[in-house]
Design a protein around this motif. Structure first.
Motif, short mmCIF file in Angstrom:
data_model
loop_
_atom_site.label_atom_id
_atom_site.label_comp_id
_atom_site.label_asym_id
_atom_site.label_seq_id
_atom_site.Cartn_x
_atom_site.Cartn_y
_atom_site.Cartn_z
N GLY A 258 0.81 -1.22 0.00
CA GLY A 258 0.00 0.00 0.00
C GLY A 258 0.84 1.26 0.00
O GLY A 258 0.48 2.27 -0.62
N LYS A 259 1.99 1.22 0.68
CA LYS A 259 2.88 2.39 0.71
C LYS A 259 3.48 2.65 -0.67
O LYS A 259 3.67 3.81 -1.05
CB LYS A 259 3.99 2.18 1.73
N GLU A 260 3.79 1.59 -1.40
CA GLU A 260 4.36 1.75 -2.73
C GLU A 260 3.34 2.28 -3.73
O GLU A 260 3.69 2.94 -4.71
CB GLU A 260 4.92 0.42 -3.23
N LEU A 261 2.07 1.99 -3.48
CA LEU A 261 1.01 2.42 -4.39
C LEU A 261 0.51 3.83 -4.09
O LEU A 261 -0.10 4.48 -4.95
CB LEU A 261 -0.17 1.45 -4.32
N ALA A 262 0.74 4.30 -2.89
CA ALA A 262 0.25 5.61 -2.46
C ALA A 262 1.03 6.73 -3.15
O ALA A 262 2.13 6.52 -3.64
CB ALA A 262 0.36 5.73 -0.94
N PRO A 263 0.47 7.93 -3.20
CA PRO A 263 1.21 9.06 -3.78
C PRO A 263 2.58 9.21 -3.13
O PRO A 263 2.70 9.20 -1.90
CB PRO A 263 0.30 10.25 -3.47
N GLY A 264 3.60 9.33 -3.94
CA GLY A 264 4.97 9.40 -3.45
C GLY A 264 5.65 8.05 -3.34
O GLY A 264 6.86 7.99 -3.19
N GLY A 265 4.88 6.97 -3.40
CA GLY A 265 5.45 5.63 -3.34
C GLY A 265 6.15 5.26 -4.64
O GLY A 265 5.94 5.87 -5.69
N ARG A 266 6.97 4.25 -4.58
CA ARG A 266 7.80 3.87 -5.73
C ARG A 266 6.97 3.56 -6.97
O ARG A 266 7.22 4.08 -8.07
CB ARG A 266 8.66 2.64 -5.36
N LEU A 267 5.98 2.69 -6.83
CA LEU A 267 5.18 2.30 -7.97
C LEU A 267 4.31 3.44 -8.48
O LEU A 267 4.06 3.55 -9.68
CB LEU A 267 4.33 1.08 -7.61
N ARG A 268 3.88 4.28 -7.58
CA ARG A 268 3.07 5.43 -8.01
C ARG A 268 3.94 6.44 -8.78
O ARG A 268 3.49 7.03 -9.76
CB ARG A 268 2.42 6.09 -6.79
N ARG A 269 5.18 6.62 -8.37
CA ARG A 269 6.07 7.55 -9.07
C ARG A 269 6.32 7.10 -10.50
O ARG A 269 6.38 7.92 -11.42
CB ARG A 269 7.40 7.69 -8.31
N LEU A 270 6.47 5.80 -10.70
CA LEU A 270 6.69 5.29 -12.05
C LEU A 270 5.49 5.54 -12.95
O LEU A 270 5.62 5.97 -14.09
CB LEU A 270 7.01 3.79 -12.00
N VAL A 271 4.30 5.26 -12.43
CA VAL A 271 3.09 5.47 -13.21
C VAL A 271 2.89 6.96 -13.49
O VAL A 271 2.56 7.36 -14.62
CB VAL A 271 1.88 4.87 -12.48
N ASP A 272 3.12 7.79 -12.49
CA ASP A 272 2.94 9.24 -12.68
C ASP A 272 3.95 9.80 -13.67
O ASP A 272 3.64 10.72 -14.44
CB ASP A 272 3.08 9.96 -11.34
N ALA A 273 5.16 9.26 -13.67
CA ALA A 273 6.18 9.74 -14.61
C ALA A 273 5.75 9.47 -16.05
O ALA A 273 5.90 10.33 -16.94
CB ALA A 273 7.51 9.08 -14.32
N ALA A 274 5.23 8.28 -16.30
CA ALA A 274 4.78 7.95 -17.65
C ALA A 274 3.58 8.79 -18.05
O ALA A 274 3.46 9.21 -19.22
CB ALA A 274 4.45 6.47 -17.75
N ALA A 275 2.71 9.05 -17.09
CA ALA A 275 1.52 9.85 -17.39
C ALA A 275 1.86 11.31 -17.68
O ALA A 275 1.13 11.99 -18.40
CB ALA A 275 0.53 9.75 -16.23
N ALA A 276 2.97 11.81 -17.13
CA ALA A 276 3.31 13.23 -17.25
C ALA A 276 4.07 13.56 -18.52
O ALA A 276 4.33 14.73 -18.79
CB ALA A 276 4.14 13.66 -16.04
N THR A 277 4.47 12.56 -19.30
CA THR A 277 5.24 12.81 -20.52
C THR A 277 4.59 12.09 -21.69
O THR A 277 3.77 11.18 -21.52
CB THR A 277 6.69 12.34 -20.37
#
Length: 863
Positions: A258-277
């Protein structure tokens, strides 16, 4: 704001506090140094590692468990004699980088390099001064670039004119910011002809004796005004893989996902990075990760840490549901490929001949869930071995399963030599496998390492960004007239600092020497001849170990046995649980792997024991007599799962106890959820004693394969059957009651005699009346013509002990009915005729003559 002289700002990252305690930082440095494993960390690495003493300072320690590809790519060497002191001794001042602008330098650019310095000693350092050393000549090759980055170089030739005193940082534990502002013209950077240029920049701290006591190296990339090179085509692979979080399918062993999926978590950062470019990426997805996330998002779930007694119920995770939605949106339009379930260590499984597990890991029943969740099928056929390395058997297994219909291997450049022709390497080649030729996409291992160094620290992320730009610029400059391709594949568990992944994707699209392309474009390029290096013994030591796989294999065998007895829809499966135990993630977590393995073993054993033979109380059965039937009870306490088993009962002493067989239909038992069934086993004993009997369950039609642990009971054989024991017991009970009654009567008689009234206390005696003349004792009639009882008709013996009624038969009028055996005239029993000393003359208790006659008949028969 500034705390303790250290500027706070975006360079620290959103989740990093401005200042950490000194003791905490020291623990971090020591812990990472222990994990470093002595992999030849050089000057810049040491400086960055020391930077952990400050917020967001860089650390150059190697990961806890370096990949074999990273070890292959690393070229450790001792620092040359002329290297700065900071490369050969522990730096006294730690440095962190906070800002470099611009990312791409031109001849007219204004340059700013900023950061922070901290005195990490416990004493004052007099006369500390910052200076900027650099080379005005561009780097000529990637190998030279690597030497500069790892501290394997002599002092850079140029020194910028401005220097900065560090008066505050001279004191122990004090942090002070620093900044150099200059221009490309002032530095005299010599612009290369038509290609990008890379220039090393080294910030150093010197003491009053001009000894270097701290430093770090970074790079500036200059784009010439006139360009005569072909941009490098870059294809990205983004891994969505995590360590394992479940033992069986129903229970999590931790709640860290759950921590990895939350905003700022590792897996969330990867998904957000792809979404932002808009940079195209190809996703590498582990089905086990999406399986875990779906479990958390679909409803309540349970968490039970290994060794804990109880599981903790967790509510449905909105964080997991939100992450799935974000992934679907970010990956829309991007191709993806699936890894084996759990990212199984295919290399290790193949080595240990666990080919069935390899097949199951790639089977659609375990990988198709990704398509179910994303709503579309995989549109890339790629197989990625652990660390990008593999021997002939591993490559053959990958060609047989995920690439059976075509596709490409994704492999590390660490396993390939450069083309024999002397040409610069590209990212596409071909390999001969056991099933024919397969294409291979070769990702650049040096770039993978650069990305990995930008983890969890804004300072390290900034250094990684600068190095990524420099490395890719050198690829473009090495052969400017030749089209070059590059595959970027971060480590499987890439944990980039906040903003790093987004920035790198942005630079891929924005840098003038790069051209972003889908991975399939690189795959479509003409394969280049690149010799494959052998998979070595040093690579093998990174695989999952023999002990772990042997014990995991034992669990898999028991799990297969469990599933073999299930009928109808299989609702309880350990197939994916076993695959999770075979994950590449356990390579660097041996202690945690052991705990997870034991937890799964305990859970499987507990589930299997829900289908069992129910032993009798005290595990003992009593069999009376030489033959009988033994009751055996079988139960199924599984929830929602039907089973079918065969009952096998075996005597351990066939000479003394032989057991009959069951009819085939009775031996095979089908049980629905919560049902029980009883069977009776014929038994024949050759003697008394205790005999052990084995009760086992087998898998039907499986050649006698045993299910579970079974039970051993003891059959106790006695010489008496149950009916005989009941009759004997009943007779004894009657005997005891009769003795008791006679005792009570005797006691009352003695009391009556002691009173002197001749009465037994049992009632009146009455007087005899004329009988009916019937022959026999106590009845009027002709009497019994025997030697013992001679007399005339009507003769009889007075009834003793039984009360006589008012008209008791067997007595003549006035009591004269006949002569007794002793020759005396028989009278009706009464007080006048009683002689206590003669038992025959004791007054009777009969209540009627008939009863008295019956009592006398019994007495004469010896009753």
């Amino acid at each position: 704001m500034n705390i303790d002289g250290l500027p706070s700002g975006p360079w620290c990252g959103k989740s990093t506090p401005a200042v950490r305690s000194l003791s905490s930082c020291r623990r971090t440095v020591r812990g990472r140094a222990r994990r470093e494993g002595g992999h030849g960390v050089k000057a810049v690495g040491r400086a960055l590692a020391l930077a952990a003493l400050m917020p967001c300072l860089a650390m150059a320690a190697s990961p806890a468990m370096a990949s074999p590809a990273a070890v292959r790519a690393r070229t450790p060497a001792k620092a040359p004699a002329g290297a700065p002191a900071a490369t050969q001794a522990r730096a006294q001042v730690a440095l962190a980088l906070t800002k470099i602008t611009p990312k791409t330098v031109t001849a007219k650019s204004k340059i700013e390099i900023s950061g922070a310095a901290r005195n990490r000693t416990e004493h004052a350092l007099a006369g500390l001064t910052m200076r900027l050393r650099y080379s005005a000549q561009p780097v000529t090759s990637r190998s030279q670039l690597d030497q500069l980055a790892t501290g394997q170089q002599t002092a850079l030739p140029n020194v910028a004119p401005q220097q900065q005193p560090l008066a505050q940082a001279s004191r122990p534990g004090v942090t002070q910011g620093w900044s150099f502002r200059t221009t490309a013209r002032q530095l005299g950077l010599r612009e290369p002809v038509g290609t990008p240029g890379v220039y090393p920049m080294r910030v150093e701290v010197v003491n009053s004796a001009q000894q270097v006591v701290g430093g770090l190296t970074t790079f500036l990339t200059l784009m010439p005004k006139q360009r005569s090179f072909k941009p490098v085509a870059v294809g990205w692979v983004l891994p969505l893989i995590d360590r394992m979080h479940r033992a069986n399918d129903r229970t999590f062993i931790d709640d860290d996902l759950g921590k990895e999926l939350a905003p700022g978590g590792r897996l969330r950062r990867l998904v957000d990075a792809a979404a932002a470019t808009n940079t195209p990426v190809t996703w590498a997805i582990d089905p086990a990760l999406l399986d875990d996330v779906r479990q958390m998002a679909s409803g309540a779930y349970y968490v039970k840490a290994p060794g804990a007694k109880k599981a903790v119920r967790k509510e449905k995770s909105t964080v997991a549901a939100t992450w799935l939605t974000a992934l679907k949106s970010a990956s829309k339009g991007d191709p993806y490929f699936v890894l084996p379930y759990g990212d199984a260590d295919i290399t290790a499984l193949v080595r240990h001949k666990m080919n069935r597990d390899v097949r199951i890991a790639f089977d659609a029943r375990n990988t198709s869930l990704v398509a179910e969740i994303l709503g579309r099928r995989p549109d890339a056929r790629i197989a990625w071995p652990a660390s990008g390395l593999g021997g002939p058997d591993t490559l053959g297994a990958l060609a047989r399963y995920p690439l059976k219909d075509g596709g490409s291997l994704l492999m590390s450049s660490a396993q390939f030599d450069n083309p024999p022709s002397g040409a610069q390497p590209n990212a596409t080649t071909a390999l001969q496998t056991q099933l024919g030729v397969r294409k291979a996409l070769v990702y650049d291992q040096a770039v993978t390492q650069i990305l990995g160094e930008g983890s969890r620290s804004a300072s390290r992320a900034l250094l990684s960004e600068q190095r990524f730009l420099a490395e890719t610029a050198m690829i473009a400059a090495e052969a400017p007239s030749v089209p070059r391709t590059l595959v970027v594949a971060p480590d499987r568990h890439w944990d980039p600092a906040d903003g790093l992944a987004k920035n790198l994707l942005t630079y891929t699209k924005g840098a003038g020497w790069l051209r972003e392309v889908p991975l399939r474009s690189v795959e479509a390029a003409q394969p280049q001849d690149r010799p494959l290096r052998a998979y070595s013994d040093s690579d093998e030591k990174y695989e999952l170990g023999d002990v772990h796989l042997r014990q995991t294999g034992a669990i898999a065998t028991r799990a297969a046995t469990f599933q073999a007895v299930m009928t109808g829809p299989v609702k309880i499966s350990y197939e994916r649980a076993v695959l999770r135990l075979e994950s590449v993630a356990w390579r660097s977590s041996q202690g945690r792997a052991k705990r997870a393995r034991r937890e799964l073993e305990d859970e499987l054993r507990a589930d299997m024991q829900l289908v069992r033979v129910v032993p009798p109380k005290n595990r003992r059965v009593l069999m009376g007599g030489s033959s009988g039937r033994l009751p055996v009870l079988v139960e199924n306490r599984l929830t929602g799962q039907a089973v079918k088993v065969r009952l096998v009962v075996t005597s351990k002493n066939t000479a003394k106890l032989q057991l009959g067989g069951l009819e085939p239909d009775d031996a095979v038992i089908e049980l629905g959820p919560g049902e029980r069934a009883q069977r009776w086993i014929p038994a024949q004993a050759a003697g008394n004693g205790n005999f052990d009997v084995r009760l086992d369950l087998q898998i039907p039609d499986a050649g006698g394969r045993t299910y579970g642990d079974g039970e051993t009971i003891t059959v106790t054989v006695t010489g008496y059957g149950r009916l005989a024991l009941l009759i004997t017991g009943g007779g004894l009970a009657v005997l005891f009651v009769g003795v008791g009654v006679r005792g009570i009567r005797a006691r009352r008689r003695r009391k009556a005699e002691a009173a002197g009234d001749g009465s037994t206390g049992m009632g009146s005696t009455g007087t005899g009346e004329p009988g009916s003349g019937l022959p026999g004792p106590g009845f009027s009639g002709s009497g019994i013509p025997t030697a013992e009882y001679s007399g005339s008709p009507g003769a009889g013996i007075p009834g003793a002990g039984v009360p006589a009624g008012p008209s008791a038969p067997g007595s003549g009028p006035s009591g004269a009915a006949g002569t007794g055996a002793d020759g005396r005239t028989g009278r009706g029993a009464g007080p006048a005729g009683a002689r206590p000393e003669d038992p025959a003359a004791v007054p009777g208790t009969a209540t009627d003559g008939q009863a008295a006659g019956r009592g006398e008949h019994r007495r004469r028969d010896g009753g």
